[in-house]
Scaffold this motif. Structure first.
Motif, PDB file in Angstrom:
ATOM      1  N   ASN A 162      21.059  42.724  14.701  1.00  0.00           N
ATOM      2  CA  ASN A 162      20.342  41.718  14.150  1.00  0.00           C
ATOM      3  C   ASN A 162      19.932  40.282  14.952  1.00  0.00           C
ATOM      4  O   ASN A 162      19.850  39.247  14.772  1.00  0.00           O
ATOM      5  CB  ASN A 162      21.389  41.017  13.205  1.00  0.00           C
ATOM      6  N   SER A 330      12.714  35.632   0.395  1.00  0.00           N
ATOM      7  CA  SER A 330      13.751  36.296   0.924  1.00  0.00           C
ATOM      8  C   SER A 330      13.335  37.144   2.003  1.00  0.00           C
ATOM      9  O   SER A 330      11.931  37.368   2.147  1.00  0.00           O
ATOM     10  CB  SER A 330      14.389  37.317  -0.223  1.00  0.00           C
ATOM     11  N   THR A 332      13.656  40.238   2.409  1.00  0.00           N
ATOM     12  CA  THR A 332      12.907  41.386   1.840  1.00  0.00           C
ATOM     13  C   THR A 332      11.498  41.437   1.163  1.00  0.00           C
ATOM     14  O   THR A 332      10.645  42.177   1.420  1.00  0.00           O
ATOM     15  CB  THR A 332      13.760  42.087   0.742  1.00  0.00           C
ATOM     16  N   THR A 349      14.203  43.756   7.909  1.00  0.00           N
ATOM     17  CA  THR A 349      15.230  43.116   7.406  1.00  0.00           C
ATOM     18  C   THR A 349      16.487  43.390   7.867  1.00  0.00           C
ATOM     19  O   THR A 349      16.983  44.795   7.486  1.00  0.00           O
ATOM     20  CB  THR A 349      15.047  43.297   5.669  1.00  0.00           C
ATOM     21  N   SER A 350      17.385  42.464   8.422  1.00  0.00           N
ATOM     22  CA  SER A 350      18.857  42.931   8.875  1.00  0.00           C
ATOM     23  C   SER A 350      19.484  42.267   7.711  1.00  0.00           C
ATOM     24  O   SER A 350      19.406  40.974   7.639  1.00  0.00           O
ATOM     25  CB  SER A 350      19.039  42.559  10.150  1.00  0.00           C
ATOM     26  N   ARG A 351      20.615  43.094   7.072  1.00  0.00           N
ATOM     27  CA  ARG A 351      21.236  42.529   6.238  1.00  0.00           C
ATOM     28  C   ARG A 351      22.825  42.055   6.566  1.00  0.00           C
ATOM     29  O   ARG A 351      23.138  43.012   7.599  1.00  0.00           O
ATOM     30  CB  ARG A 351      21.267  43.401   4.993  1.00  0.00           C
ATOM     31  N   GLU A 366      21.056  37.645   4.882  1.00  0.00           N
ATOM     32  CA  GLU A 366      19.856  38.577   5.627  1.00  0.00           C
ATOM     33  C   GLU A 366      18.830  37.850   6.286  1.00  0.00           C
ATOM     34  O   GLU A 366      18.945  36.758   6.233  1.00  0.00           O
ATOM     35  CB  GLU A 366      18.991  39.223   4.392  1.00  0.00           C
TER      36      GLU A 366
END
Length: 394
Positions: A162, A330, A332, A349-351, A366
């Motif tokens: 991330n 967001s 996403t 996208t890093s969650r 995220e």
């Protein structure tokens, strides 16, 4: 660097703006050709026979990886992916009840889960090294933690999935060596992006992938294990490649790092990995690292001027992974918006689940991740920034 040649070697740049190199980079032609040529060879001659024809090329893969990280070919194992490479090292360590493993807040969940598993199965203890003011491992805190004789292993990623800082791995390695502890380095986001020299780093083990900054095929990775350590570790499982059956009651494990491999592998992907390493060495890791850093710095400057965008990167030394959030959209949704442009723009996208500790500490459910490579351009960065300016509700 000859950027025009670099892009000419990369067919994908004609179709997409690819800022997901920390996920899987666009392969250059020599890699594509190495993989497809071998698949055709298998189709014509048979899988075993095709592998036999490429025996020397397969040996050359180990030599090339050794050159890449300044290791001996005998210290290299080529394994089907970086996760299994890391697993083969970690689960082979003779960790006992009470042994302490030190890691960082930026540890990847795929590595963190095995720590917890051995905590439950073997009674090891997990401790988190505090960060310094830059968000990277605090060297003073690490030195203090290493004074505990129960510490058996320091294990962390050079760069988090991330984003986050480039860890001071040479200083970490020096402290760990001085304390007589083992050091396992996850170099998935580092190999191919930045110079990595295992002799300078001082790590005992290093795991890396093919598909990210090395620009190789998916489903392939490698493991480095220092020769002296290699011969004392018994892999978590063995087969007739890793060991030889001597009698009905005895076997012998081979004395090089290939004891961590198994016999069956994707030969085409292995040759693709070799081609990717050779290509990276030809281009020069240092020039690529400098260009990647320059592009990433430029992107951060441009993002800072976009209304609603906050750059989330930390670290005294930063990589080509640029992370940011948007006030009203967001990660996403933003990823989908960019992918839907006339010329698609790939970000990821890093969650929170991927690097739980770091993202919880920073209250980030995220983040958007744009990871740049040397073949990216300022014009592509401008296209990304303009698309963000056009974002509905931005």
């Amino acid at each position: 660097m000859d950027i025009e040649r670099l892009r000419a070697d990369t067919p994908g740049v004609g179709h997409v703006i690819h800022f997901n190199n920390a996920g899987a980079a666009l392969m250059p032609r020599p890699v594509i050709e190495a993989v497809t040529d071998h698949l055709h060879r298998e189709a014509r001659f048979g899988g075993y026979e095709a592998a036999g024809q490429q025996a020397q090329a397969l040996e050359d893969v180990y030599t090339a990886i050794g050159r890449l990280i300044n290791a001996q070919p005998a210290e290299i194992a080529v394994i089907e992916n970086a996760t299994r490479a890391w697993d083969m090292a970690f689960y082979s360590l003779p960790l006992r009840p009470g042994d302490v493993v030190l890691t960082s807040t930026t540890e990847y969940a795929g590595n963190y889960i095995p720590y917890l598993q051995l905590q439950r199965q073997r009674g090891i203890e997990l401790r988190i090294i505090p960060n310094d003011e830059h968000g990277q491992v605090c060297l003073a805190a690490l030195k203090t933690l290493l004074d505990d004789e129960r510490v058996a292993l320091v294990s962390l990623p050079v760069i988090a999935t991330n984003g986050g800082p480039v860890q001071p791995i040479e200083q970490i390695g020096a402290l760990t060596r001085a304390a007589g502890k083992l050091f396992l380095l996850d170099a998935c986001q580092g190999v191919g992006q930045m110079p990595l020299d295992v002799q300078k780093i001082g790590c005992h083990m290093l795991a890396a992938t093919s598909r990210k900054y090395l620009r190789g095929p998916r489903g392939m990775g490698f493991l480095y294990v220092e020769q002296s350590l290699c011969q004392t570790l018994e892999p978590a499982f063995l087969d007739l490649h890793a060991a030889s059956l001597l009698t009905a009651q005895t076997f012998a494990i081979r004395d090089d790092a290939r004891r961590f491999e198994n016999w069956e592998c994707n030969v085409a992907a292995k040759l693709g990995l070799g081609a990717a390493v050779a290509y990276a060495l030809t281009q020069g890791i240092e020039p690529m690292w400098l260009r990647i850093q320059g592009l990433a710095s430029h992107l951060r400057e441009q993002l800072a001027a976009v209304l609603g965008v906050t750059v989330q990167d930390r670290g005294a030394l930063r990589s080509g992974i640029v992370t940011f959030t948007h006030r009203t959209t967001s990660a996403t949704q933003l990823q989908q918006w960019l992918a839907g442009q006339a010329r698609p723009i790939n970000v990821s996208t890093s969650r929170v689940g991927s690097t739980l500790l770091d993202m919880q500490q920073r209250d980030l459910p995220e983040i958007s991740r744009a990871s740049l490579h040397a073949y990216n351009t300022h014009a592509e960065i401008e296209a990304l920034v303009q698309a963000l300016h056009r974002l509905p509700g931005g």
